[in-house]
Design an enzyme around this catalytic site. Sequence first.
Site, short mmCIF file in Angstrom:
data_model
loop_
_atom_site.label_atom_id
_atom_site.label_comp_id
_atom_site.label_asym_id
_atom_site.label_seq_id
_atom_site.Cartn_x
_atom_site.Cartn_y
_atom_site.Cartn_z
N TYR A 23 1.08 -1.17 -0.02
CA TYR A 23 0.09 0.09 -0.09
C TYR A 23 0.98 1.07 0.12
O TYR A 23 2.04 1.28 0.65
CB TYR A 23 -1.03 0.03 1.05
N PHE A 71 -2.00 -7.18 1.62
CA PHE A 71 -3.45 -6.85 1.82
C PHE A 71 -3.62 -6.61 3.23
O PHE A 71 -4.77 -6.07 3.73
CB PHE A 71 -4.17 -8.08 1.71
N HIS A 104 -9.04 -10.92 -8.84
CA HIS A 104 -8.50 -10.12 -7.65
C HIS A 104 -9.85 -9.60 -6.96
O HIS A 104 -10.86 -9.17 -7.40
CB HIS A 104 -7.49 -8.79 -8.11
#
Length: 221
Positions: A67, A78, A187
Amino acid sequence: MDVKIEPSWKSRLKNEFEKEYFIKLTGFIREEYKVNTIYPPGSLIFNALNLCPFPNVKAVIIGQDPYHGPGQAHGLCFSVRNGVEFPPSLVNIFKEIESDIGISRPVSGNLERWASQGVLLLNATLTVRAHQAGSHQKKGWEEFTDSVISIINSEKKNIVFFLWGAYAQKKGESIDRSKHLVLESVHPSPLSASRGFFGNKHFSKCNNYLIENGIYPINWE
């Protein structure tokens, strides 16, 4: 090169650390941390490997980039730190877990609790510039993480690989399907989740496979 990394991984990756691509990558990354805001913090670059030693690995979830917003990335794909708002893909992962095995959405999006059970949460690229998705792609990280996957593929058996989206599926092309379980779908991002991520039942499929092979299943809370 002396890389600070968990010992069982260090012994298996020591040859990678001496390769030209890794030496170049290290130089690039050091400069990037000096002049730009880079995520995750340097001490957490190898967090996925440090929290999931090689002997413990039962499952591998392959992500793409860390991220790139402040306070989110901490070296696990994640996953976000405690108290950080869940990114959309993580929201959808928890939705599928609830639908699949009935575990309601947790309070925290910090997935260290999965890593401690043997889930390797591996991004293909381990660093990124703030607010610049993909900014550290094609600098050498992909070759390094390919070698991690190759070592697991060759040295272990009955590992569950989660390949979500075309990028992860391409990265996992060489996995030996005769001795591992490979779970593929689109995804979990909002752009694609409704086209086959929801309803893929990957979490129950993983645990059923582990149990069938005498391996303790994952608590996906």
